[in-house]
Structure formats: C-alpha cells, structure tokens
Design a protein around this motif. Sequence first.
Motif, PDB file in Angstrom:
ATOM      1  N   GLN A  27       0.817  -1.211   0.000  1.00 49.46           N
ATOM      2  CA  GLN A  27       0.000   0.000   0.000  1.00 49.46           C
ATOM      3  C   GLN A  27       0.853   1.265   0.000  1.00 49.46           C
ATOM      4  O   GLN A  27       0.368   2.338  -0.383  1.00 49.46           O
ATOM      5  N   SER A  28       2.116   1.131   0.406  1.00 53.00           N
ATOM      6  CA  SER A  28       3.011   2.289   0.459  1.00 53.00           C
ATOM      7  C   SER A  28       3.683   2.573  -0.879  1.00 53.00           C
ATOM      8  O   SER A  28       4.386   3.578  -1.022  1.00 53.00           O
ATOM      9  N   LEU A  29       3.474   1.716  -1.870  1.00 51.91           N
ATOM     10  CA  LEU A  29       4.176   1.867  -3.136  1.00 51.91           C
ATOM     11  C   LEU A  29       3.822   3.147  -3.878  1.00 51.91           C
ATOM     12  O   LEU A  29       4.608   3.645  -4.684  1.00 51.91           O
ATOM     13  N   LYS A  30       2.641   3.691  -3.609  1.00 53.74           N
ATOM     14  CA  LYS A  30       2.246   4.929  -4.278  1.00 53.74           C
ATOM     15  C   LYS A  30       3.208   6.063  -3.954  1.00 53.74           C
ATOM     16  O   LYS A  30       3.387   6.981  -4.755  1.00 53.74           O
ATOM     17  N   SER A  31       3.830   5.971  -2.783  1.00 55.96           N
ATOM     18  CA  SER A  31       4.772   7.005  -2.359  1.00 55.96           C
ATOM     19  C   SER A  31       6.201   6.686  -2.772  1.00 55.96           C
ATOM     20  O   SER A  31       7.118   7.464  -2.488  1.00 55.96           O
ATOM     21  N   ILE A  32       6.399   5.522  -3.417  1.00 49.17           N
ATOM     22  CA  ILE A  32       7.739   5.129  -3.859  1.00 49.17           C
ATOM     23  C   ILE A  32       7.654   4.770  -5.339  1.00 49.17           C
ATOM     24  O   ILE A  32       7.688   3.589  -5.716  1.00 49.17           O
ATOM     25  N   PRO A  33       7.532   5.735  -6.224  1.00 49.81           N
ATOM     26  CA  PRO A  33       7.254   5.469  -7.646  1.00 49.81           C
ATOM     27  C   PRO A  33       8.360   4.737  -8.398  1.00 49.81           C
ATOM     28  O   PRO A  33       8.091   4.116  -9.428  1.00 49.81           O
ATOM     29  N   ASN A  34       9.592   4.784  -7.902  1.00 49.78           N
ATOM     30  CA  ASN A  34      10.709   4.189  -8.646  1.00 49.78           C
ATOM     31  C   ASN A  34      11.035   2.758  -8.239  1.00 49.78           C
ATOM     32  O   ASN A  34      11.881   2.122  -8.871  1.00 49.78           O
ATOM     33  N   ILE A  35      10.406   2.247  -7.212  1.00 46.39           N
ATOM     34  CA  ILE A  35      10.769   0.909  -6.732  1.00 46.39           C
ATOM     35  C   ILE A  35      10.340  -0.154  -7.744  1.00 46.39           C
ATOM     36  O   ILE A  35       9.246  -0.095  -8.310  1.00 46.39           O
ATOM     37  N   LYS A  36      11.249  -1.098  -8.005  1.00 42.45           N
ATOM     38  CA  LYS A  36      11.002  -2.132  -9.004  1.00 42.45           C
ATOM     39  C   LYS A  36      11.051  -3.550  -8.430  1.00 42.45           C
ATOM     40  O   LYS A  36      10.557  -4.484  -9.050  1.00 42.45           O
ATOM     41  N   TYR A  37      11.670  -3.690  -7.274  1.00 39.00           N
ATOM     42  CA  TYR A  37      11.837  -5.044  -6.722  1.00 39.00           C
ATOM     43  C   TYR A  37      11.747  -5.017  -5.202  1.00 39.00           C
ATOM     44  O   TYR A  37      12.391  -4.188  -4.551  1.00 39.00           O
ATOM     45  N   ILE A  38      10.923  -5.919  -4.639  1.00 39.97           N
ATOM     46  CA  ILE A  38      10.791  -6.062  -3.193  1.00 39.97           C
ATOM     47  C   ILE A  38      11.096  -7.509  -2.821  1.00 39.97           C
ATOM     48  O   ILE A  38      10.483  -8.431  -3.363  1.00 39.97           O
ATOM     49  N   ASP A  39      12.020  -7.704  -1.930  1.00 43.20           N
ATOM     50  CA  ASP A  39      12.409  -9.046  -1.492  1.00 43.20           C
ATOM     51  C   ASP A  39      11.906  -9.274  -0.064  1.00 43.20           C
ATOM     52  O   ASP A  39      12.463  -8.732   0.886  1.00 43.20           O
ATOM     53  N   LEU A  40      10.844 -10.072   0.066  1.00 43.67           N
ATOM     54  CA  LEU A  40      10.303 -10.427   1.382  1.00 43.67           C
ATOM     55  C   LEU A  40      10.841 -11.773   1.859  1.00 43.67           C
ATOM     56  O   LEU A  40      10.441 -12.258   2.915  1.00 43.67           O
ATOM     57  N   HIS A  41      11.686 -12.394   1.036  1.00 45.57           N
ATOM     58  CA  HIS A  41      12.304 -13.678   1.347  1.00 45.57           C
ATOM     59  C   HIS A  41      11.231 -14.734   1.650  1.00 45.57           C
ATOM     60  O   HIS A  41      10.432 -15.032   0.777  1.00 45.57           O
ATOM     61  N   LEU A  42      11.157 -15.259   2.864  1.00 49.99           N
ATOM     62  CA  LEU A  42      10.209 -16.326   3.207  1.00 49.99           C
ATOM     63  C   LEU A  42       9.009 -15.813   3.991  1.00 49.99           C
ATOM     64  O   LEU A  42       8.268 -16.614   4.584  1.00 49.99           O
ATOM     65  N   GLN A  43       8.779 -14.512   3.974  1.00 48.95           N
ATOM     66  CA  GLN A  43       7.653 -13.947   4.705  1.00 48.95           C
ATOM     67  C   GLN A  43       6.327 -14.473   4.143  1.00 48.95           C
ATOM     68  O   GLN A  43       6.052 -14.346   2.959  1.00 48.95           O
ATOM     69  N   PRO A  44       5.470 -15.104   4.976  1.00 48.73           N
ATOM     70  CA  PRO A  44       4.173 -15.589   4.479  1.00 48.73           C
ATOM     71  C   PRO A  44       3.242 -14.429   4.163  1.00 48.73           C
ATOM     72  O   PRO A  44       3.304 -13.367   4.794  1.00 48.73           O
ATOM     73  N   VAL A  45       2.384 -14.627   3.170  1.00 47.63           N
ATOM     74  CA  VAL A  45       1.401 -13.623   2.774  1.00 47.63           C
ATOM     75  C   VAL A  45       0.044 -14.304   2.607  1.00 47.63           C
ATOM     76  O   VAL A  45      -0.048 -15.534   2.576  1.00 47.63           O
ATOM     77  N   ASP A  46      -1.016 -13.504   2.498  1.00 44.31           N
ATOM     78  CA  ASP A  46      -2.339 -14.082   2.286  1.00 44.31           C
ATOM     79  C   ASP A  46      -2.822 -13.779   0.876  1.00 44.31           C
ATOM     80  O   ASP A  46      -2.165 -13.079   0.105  1.00 44.31           O
ATOM     81  N   MET A  47      -4.006 -14.310   0.526  1.00 45.09           N
ATOM     82  CA  MET A  47      -4.523 -14.152  -0.819  1.00 45.09           C
ATOM     83  C   MET A  47      -4.890 -12.704  -1.124  1.00 45.09           C
ATOM     84  O   MET A  47      -4.875 -12.283  -2.287  1.00 45.09           O
ATOM     85  N   ASP A  48      -5.241 -11.914  -0.101  1.00 43.32           N
ATOM     86  CA  ASP A  48      -5.516 -10.494  -0.321  1.00 43.32           C
ATOM     87  C   ASP A  48      -4.266  -9.790  -0.836  1.00 43.32           C
ATOM     88  O   ASP A  48      -4.332  -8.935  -1.730  1.00 43.32           O
ATOM     89  N   PHE A  49      -3.121 -10.151  -0.263  1.00 45.02           N
ATOM     90  CA  PHE A  49      -1.854  -9.565  -0.707  1.00 45.02           C
ATOM     91  C   PHE A  49      -1.578  -9.955  -2.158  1.00 45.02           C
ATOM     92  O   PHE A  49      -1.199  -9.106  -2.980  1.00 45.02           O
ATOM     93  N   VAL A  50      -1.757 -11.238  -2.489  1.00 40.65           N
ATOM     94  CA  VAL A  50      -1.495 -11.719  -3.848  1.00 40.65           C
ATOM     95  C   VAL A  50      -2.386 -10.993  -4.850  1.00 40.65           C
ATOM     96  O   VAL A  50      -1.927 -10.542  -5.907  1.00 40.65           O
ATOM     97  N   SER A  51      -3.668 -10.861  -4.529  1.00 39.39           N
ATOM     98  CA  SER A  51      -4.604 -10.182  -5.428  1.00 39.39           C
ATOM     99  C   SER A  51      -4.218  -8.716  -5.616  1.00 39.39           C
ATOM    100  O   SER A  51      -4.258  -8.185  -6.731  1.00 39.39           O
ATOM    101  N   SER A  52      -3.833  -8.050  -4.529  1.00 41.94           N
ATOM    102  CA  SER A  52      -3.432  -6.643  -4.603  1.00 41.94           C
ATOM    103  C   SER A  52      -2.158  -6.481  -5.417  1.00 41.94           C
ATOM    104  O   SER A  52      -2.013  -5.515  -6.181  1.00 41.94           O
ATOM    105  N   LEU A  53      -1.236  -7.434  -5.267  1.00 43.08           N
ATOM    106  CA  LEU A  53       0.012  -7.376  -6.024  1.00 43.08           C
ATOM    107  C   LEU A  53      -0.253  -7.511  -7.515  1.00 43.08           C
ATOM    108  O   LEU A  53       0.303  -6.764  -8.331  1.00 43.08           O
ATOM    109  N   ILE A  54      -1.097  -8.456  -7.884  1.00 42.64           N
ATOM    110  CA  ILE A  54      -1.414  -8.663  -9.301  1.00 42.64           C
ATOM    111  C   ILE A  54      -2.068  -7.423  -9.896  1.00 42.64           C
ATOM    112  O   ILE A  54      -1.777  -7.016 -11.024  1.00 42.64           O
TER     113      ILE A  54
END
Length: 218
Positions: A27-54
């Motif tokens: 949700q913070s990406l709107k304030s970081i327009p140049n970011i191209k890659y985020i490495d969360l390593h093994l951090q678990p996520v839920d389906m809401d996160f996956v849908s928002s990412l897509i």
Amino acid sequence: MKRNSTLEVLRIGNNPITAQGPMFILQSLKSIPNIKYIDLHLQPVDMDFVSSLITCQKTRDIHVTYGKVCLKPATGDEDSTMYIKGDPVTVMFEFTRMKAVDVLDLFITFDTDGSHSVTWEEFKEGVQVSKIPVRMRDLDTIIKRIDINLDGEINFSELMIAQKEHNLRVKRLMDKGERVFINSEVGVIHQELLDWFKDKGVFLKNYSFLSTLQASEN
C-alpha cells in the motif's frame, strides 16, 4: 520508507515484520514510484496480498518475492499454508482435473503477457490466482518436470502433454478398481483435496466409480 522516493530495490526478508507487514508495504508503493523489486524472502502472505500485487503489476513494473501463501490472512503464530502434501505435479493436475479446468484456460491464466510461454514468475502468479494448493518452493520441481525442451519456460504443448499423462494415469488406476485407485498416490491426494476444500467455497468434482460407470453406460 515513504520519504525515500528514489528507492528501487527493497530487501527486508531478514527483518522481523508482522503478518500485516507485506500489505502495508504494498500500500506504500504509491509514495515510492521508482521501486522495481521487493524481497520479502520467506515472509508468508495471504490471498488479499497476492490479489493486490497482481492488480498493482497491471499498472507498473514491479516484482516481489515472498514465502508461503495462506488461505486466510496470515498471523504470526499459526500455519494455514495453502498446500497439499505429496508430489506437487500430481497435486496440481489432480486439482485441475477435479475442478474440470481446461488446459487452454489454465495456460491463458498463466501466460499473462501473451508470449505463448510461461516464465517462472508467471507460473508462480498463475498458481496463486488459480488457488492450486502447492508450495512456492515446489514450483521449480513442477516446471522442471513439465519443461520438456529444458528452456526454463512452459509452453502450451508441454502443459497439455503433462495434463494428458496425468489423466491417463488416473484412468489406468480406475480401470484396476476402486480399491487400487483409493490406495494409490493419486487417490490419497484426491481425498485430501476433497477434505481440504470442502468448507472453503471451492467446488471439486468427486470422481466416484458409480458415476463413472453410469456415464460410460449412457
């Protein structure tokens, strides 16, 4: 993080973050327009996160690596990982067979850029969108098993061949009788899929021997 508008790569995989952390970052990406890659390593996520990412990836070029995908919002002290134990290739194709998913529709879901081949990243996203219950760490195994020409990607014919091989394997087991099928690797995975998804709003077809017999007689 919001003040750094020039940041292009964010690596926080080794930092302790809460279960809601990945969504907050997204949700913070709107304030970081140049970011191209985020490495969360093994951090678990839920389906809401996956849908928002897509949804986010439809409007900007960004890649995110992460760990397990949970059926419900992840918490810090429980494991509701979305996967079925067993051979991941068998799990994938038995799941799609029980959902009566056409191989062409499956390929179109995976091939997001219309290149007629599926990359590792596209395959990962397709598995998550389709709710195929395999672990992210098993994707390499699946791709290597399906990738006949060893180019690191999957084309339509390779996916179709793999699905046909699985369906033929199921037919041979069923031809040997119900007991043989139930006690086989496919049969065990078949039942686990039914048990896992029965209360999760996902319809899976139970290929009973009685209905199969009746269908063949009509």
